[in-house]
Motif scaffolding. Structure first.
Motif, PDB file in Angstrom:
ATOM      1  N   GLU A 200     -21.403 -23.830  55.554  1.00  0.00           N
ATOM      2  CA  GLU A 200     -20.082 -24.087  56.119  1.00  0.00           C
ATOM      3  C   GLU A 200     -19.053 -22.994  55.836  1.00  0.00           C
ATOM      4  O   GLU A 200     -18.305 -22.596  56.750  1.00  0.00           O
ATOM      5  N   PRO A 201     -18.958 -22.429  54.632  1.00  0.00           N
ATOM      6  CA  PRO A 201     -17.893 -21.444  54.373  1.00  0.00           C
ATOM      7  C   PRO A 201     -17.992 -20.165  55.182  1.00  0.00           C
ATOM      8  O   PRO A 201     -16.964 -19.530  55.471  1.00  0.00           O
ATOM      9  N   GLN A 202     -19.211 -19.752  55.557  1.00  0.00           N
ATOM     10  CA  GLN A 202     -19.356 -18.438  56.194  1.00  0.00           C
ATOM     11  C   GLN A 202     -18.655 -18.363  57.552  1.00  0.00           C
ATOM     12  O   GLN A 202     -18.167 -17.304  57.941  1.00  0.00           O
ATOM     13  N   ALA A 203     -18.587 -19.462  58.281  1.00  0.00           N
ATOM     14  CA  ALA A 203     -17.883 -19.440  59.564  1.00  0.00           C
ATOM     15  C   ALA A 203     -16.405 -19.135  59.365  1.00  0.00           C
ATOM     16  O   ALA A 203     -15.798 -18.393  60.153  1.00  0.00           O
ATOM     17  N   HIS A 204     -15.826 -19.663  58.294  1.00  0.00           N
ATOM     18  CA  HIS A 204     -14.419 -19.389  58.007  1.00  0.00           C
ATOM     19  C   HIS A 204     -14.220 -17.936  57.573  1.00  0.00           C
ATOM     20  O   HIS A 204     -13.260 -17.281  57.987  1.00  0.00           O
ATOM     21  N   TYR A 205     -15.127 -17.424  56.729  1.00  0.00           N
ATOM     22  CA  TYR A 205     -15.009 -16.037  56.291  1.00  0.00           C
ATOM     23  C   TYR A 205     -15.077 -15.088  57.485  1.00  0.00           C
ATOM     24  O   TYR A 205     -14.331 -14.093  57.551  1.00  0.00           O
ATOM     25  N   ALA A 206     -15.976 -15.373  58.438  1.00  0.00           N
ATOM     26  CA  ALA A 206     -16.105 -14.514  59.622  1.00  0.00           C
ATOM     27  C   ALA A 206     -14.806 -14.514  60.433  1.00  0.00           C
ATOM     28  O   ALA A 206     -14.324 -13.461  60.859  1.00  0.00           O
ATOM     29  N   ALA A 207     -14.249 -15.704  60.625  1.00  0.00           N
ATOM     30  CA  ALA A 207     -13.017 -15.809  61.401  1.00  0.00           C
ATOM     31  C   ALA A 207     -11.848 -15.120  60.714  1.00  0.00           C
ATOM     32  O   ALA A 207     -10.999 -14.496  61.370  1.00  0.00           O
ATOM     33  N   GLU A 208     -11.809 -15.209  59.392  1.00  0.00           N
ATOM     34  CA  GLU A 208     -10.647 -14.701  58.653  1.00  0.00           C
ATOM     35  C   GLU A 208     -10.737 -13.219  58.316  1.00  0.00           C
ATOM     36  O   GLU A 208      -9.713 -12.559  58.148  1.00  0.00           O
ATOM     37  N   THR A 209     -11.947 -12.674  58.220  1.00  0.00           N
ATOM     38  CA  THR A 209     -12.102 -11.258  57.882  1.00  0.00           C
ATOM     39  C   THR A 209     -12.430 -10.400  59.096  1.00  0.00           C
ATOM     40  O   THR A 209     -12.295  -9.171  59.039  1.00  0.00           O
ATOM     41  N   GLY A 210     -12.904 -11.019  60.180  1.00  0.00           N
ATOM     42  CA  GLY A 210     -13.299 -10.266  61.364  1.00  0.00           C
ATOM     43  C   GLY A 210     -14.725  -9.763  61.345  1.00  0.00           C
ATOM     44  O   GLY A 210     -15.189  -9.159  62.312  1.00  0.00           O
ATOM     45  N   VAL A 211     -15.460  -9.999  60.246  1.00  0.00           N
ATOM     46  CA  VAL A 211     -16.847  -9.544  60.130  1.00  0.00           C
ATOM     47  C   VAL A 211     -17.764 -10.627  60.695  1.00  0.00           C
ATOM     48  O   VAL A 211     -17.677 -11.794  60.299  1.00  0.00           O
ATOM     49  N   ALA A 212     -18.641 -10.247  61.610  1.00  0.00           N
ATOM     50  CA  ALA A 212     -19.533 -11.203  62.257  1.00  0.00           C
ATOM     51  C   ALA A 212     -20.687 -11.590  61.337  1.00  0.00           C
ATOM     52  O   ALA A 212     -21.046 -10.853  60.401  1.00  0.00           O
ATOM     53  N   PHE A 213     -21.291 -12.740  61.621  1.00  0.00           N
ATOM     54  CA  PHE A 213     -22.377 -13.290  60.804  1.00  0.00           C
ATOM     55  C   PHE A 213     -23.470 -13.792  61.742  1.00  0.00           C
ATOM     56  O   PHE A 213     -23.193 -14.500  62.709  1.00  0.00           O
ATOM     57  N   ILE A 214     -24.711 -13.423  61.447  1.00  0.00           N
ATOM     58  CA  ILE A 214     -25.863 -13.894  62.221  1.00  0.00           C
ATOM     59  C   ILE A 214     -26.854 -14.540  61.264  1.00  0.00           C
ATOM     60  O   ILE A 214     -27.325 -13.902  60.316  1.00  0.00           O
ATOM     61  N   ALA A 215     -27.170 -15.804  61.507  1.00  0.00           N
ATOM     62  CA  ALA A 215     -28.215 -16.512  60.760  1.00  0.00           C
ATOM     63  C   ALA A 215     -29.450 -16.556  61.648  1.00  0.00           C
ATOM     64  O   ALA A 215     -29.488 -17.277  62.650  1.00  0.00           O
ATOM     65  N   ALA A 216     -30.464 -15.786  61.298  1.00  0.00           N
ATOM     66  CA  ALA A 216     -31.621 -15.575  62.169  1.00  0.00           C
ATOM     67  C   ALA A 216     -32.856 -16.348  61.735  1.00  0.00           C
ATOM     68  O   ALA A 216     -33.929 -16.166  62.314  1.00  0.00           O
ATOM     69  N   GLY A 217     -32.728 -17.210  60.717  1.00  0.00           N
ATOM     70  CA  GLY A 217     -33.853 -18.027  60.282  1.00  0.00           C
ATOM     71  C   GLY A 217     -34.418 -17.583  58.950  1.00  0.00           C
ATOM     72  O   GLY A 217     -34.741 -16.405  58.762  1.00  0.00           O
ATOM     73  N   HIS A 218     -34.513 -18.507  57.997  1.00  0.00           N
ATOM     74  CA  HIS A 218     -35.048 -18.184  56.669  1.00  0.00           C
ATOM     75  C   HIS A 218     -36.500 -17.714  56.789  1.00  0.00           C
ATOM     76  O   HIS A 218     -36.853 -16.616  56.345  1.00  0.00           O
ATOM     77  N   HIS A 219     -37.322 -18.535  57.386  1.00  0.00           N
ATOM     78  CA  HIS A 219     -38.731 -18.166  57.555  1.00  0.00           C
ATOM     79  C   HIS A 219     -38.875 -16.939  58.460  1.00  0.00           C
ATOM     80  O   HIS A 219     -39.650 -16.023  58.157  1.00  0.00           O
ATOM     81  N   ALA A 220     -38.116 -16.912  59.536  1.00  0.00           N
ATOM     82  CA  ALA A 220     -38.247 -15.825  60.511  1.00  0.00           C
ATOM     83  C   ALA A 220     -37.929 -14.464  59.911  1.00  0.00           C
ATOM     84  O   ALA A 220     -38.556 -13.460  60.268  1.00  0.00           O
ATOM     85  N   THR A 221     -36.965 -14.408  59.001  1.00  0.00           N
ATOM     86  CA  THR A 221     -36.586 -13.117  58.411  1.00  0.00           C
ATOM     87  C   THR A 221     -37.485 -12.722  57.245  1.00  0.00           C
ATOM     88  O   THR A 221     -37.429 -11.567  56.799  1.00  0.00           O
ATOM     89  N   GLU A 222     -38.309 -13.651  56.746  1.00  0.00           N
ATOM     90  CA  GLU A 222     -39.107 -13.350  55.558  1.00  0.00           C
ATOM     91  C   GLU A 222     -40.611 -13.325  55.823  1.00  0.00           C
ATOM     92  O   GLU A 222     -41.413 -13.494  54.908  1.00  0.00           O
ATOM     93  N   ARG A 223     -41.001 -13.058  57.042  1.00  0.00           N
ATOM     94  CA  ARG A 223     -42.422 -12.990  57.388  1.00  0.00           C
ATOM     95  C   ARG A 223     -43.040 -11.620  57.156  1.00  0.00           C
ATOM     96  O   ARG A 223     -44.268 -11.493  57.155  1.00  0.00           O
ATOM     97  N   TYR A 224     -42.228 -10.586  56.965  1.00  0.00           N
ATOM     98  CA  TYR A 224     -42.758  -9.231  57.080  1.00  0.00           C
ATOM     99  C   TYR A 224     -43.102  -8.571  55.749  1.00  0.00           C
ATOM    100  O   TYR A 224     -44.037  -7.773  55.683  1.00  0.00           O
ATOM    101  N   GLY A 225     -42.367  -8.896  54.693  1.00  0.00           N
ATOM    102  CA  GLY A 225     -42.655  -8.281  53.408  1.00  0.00           C
ATOM    103  C   GLY A 225     -44.018  -8.653  52.864  1.00  0.00           C
ATOM    104  O   GLY A 225     -44.778  -7.787  52.408  1.00  0.00           O
TER     105      GLY A 225
END
Length: 250
Positions: A200-225
């Motif tokens: 929940e907090p990250q949506a507010h941080y993005a709106a207030e700082t202008g920095v975008a946030f992408i959540a691409a999936g826990h499993h999806a991002t950790e398949r390659y290592g």
């Protein structure tokens, strides 16, 4: 073929787990037979992965998410009993590496995710230097472009928290459940941060700082290592190797 202890030593020498303060034990979590011919790799030591490894004829399993975590119930009941029973009955060793696998500069989750997505880090940030940051290539400089690229490469929809619409030049990333690194990524100069999950907090941080946030999936991002690590150690020790992906919507 290699002795189990040879595999354990090579993994330890490669990942240097003693350098990390982690949430659970890194290394050999369940001891199986002495000789290892066939190594199966996967993201999480789930019952589905263990059963697939048994069917594949594995002598050892290498994962990112092992069985044991700080603060968990220590009783061997329910799902824990089922997983351990399968491993012990078939004498399959289980090796697990969490933060050391995230952090490795070549074989780690963060390095391999960047390679899969088409960019590279030029600096690190955050606790234990787990966060990576670098320049985005041309053509991925808007949130729409970057999101579409990430979704296509990872094969799943992403959750976005839009910033202020600035051109995206610097991307920070940390795979898995690293949403708590967002503030450190902002401080490091990122225009956008990519991880697996959003709270929940990250949506507010993005709106207030202008920095975008992408959540691409826990499993999806950790398949390659774990794939890169498993392939590398298998080639060095002359083992059969197979990566088994157990789909996960998280």
């Amino acid at each position: 073929m290699a002795h189990r202890t040879e595999l354990e030593r090579l993994l330890a020498a490669t990942l240097e787990p003693s350098r990390f303060k982690d949430y659970g034990p890194n290394g050999l979590q369940v001891e199986g037979r002495d000789q290892v011919r066939h190594l199966v790799c996967g993201v999480t030591a789930s019952l589905a992965l263990i059963d697939a490894a048994i069917e594949s004829g594995a002598d050892a399993i290498l994962v990112h998410h092992g069985l044991f975590w700080r603060g968990q119930d220590g009783r061997v009941v329910g799902w824990m009993k089922q997983r351990l029973a399968r491993l012990l009955a078939h004498e399959i060793s289980l090796f697990a590496y969490h933060l050391p696998l995230d952090a490795h500069a070549e074989l780690g989750n963060n390095a391999q995710l960047a390679r899969h997505l088409g960019w590279a880090a030029d600096a690190r940030f955050g606790e234990q230097d787990l966060g990576y940051i670098g320049a985005l290539p041309a053509g991925l400089n808007s949130l729409d472009e970057l999101s579409a690229h990430v979704e296509a490469r990872l094969g799943r929809a992403a959750v976005r928290a839009a910033g202020d619409g600035r051109p995206l030049k610097r991307v920070a990333w940390c795979t898995g459940g690293a949403q708590g690194y967002f503030e450190a990524a902002i401080a490091a100069g990122a225009d956008v941060f990519i991880t697996g999950e959003i709270s929940e907090p990250q949506a507010h941080y993005a709106a207030e700082t202008g920095v975008a946030f992408i959540a691409a999936g826990h499993h999806a991002t950790e398949r390659y290592g774990v794939q890169a690590l498993g392939k590398a150690v298998s080639e060095q020790l002359g083992l059969q190797y197979r990566f088994i992906d157990i789909p996960n919507p998280a």
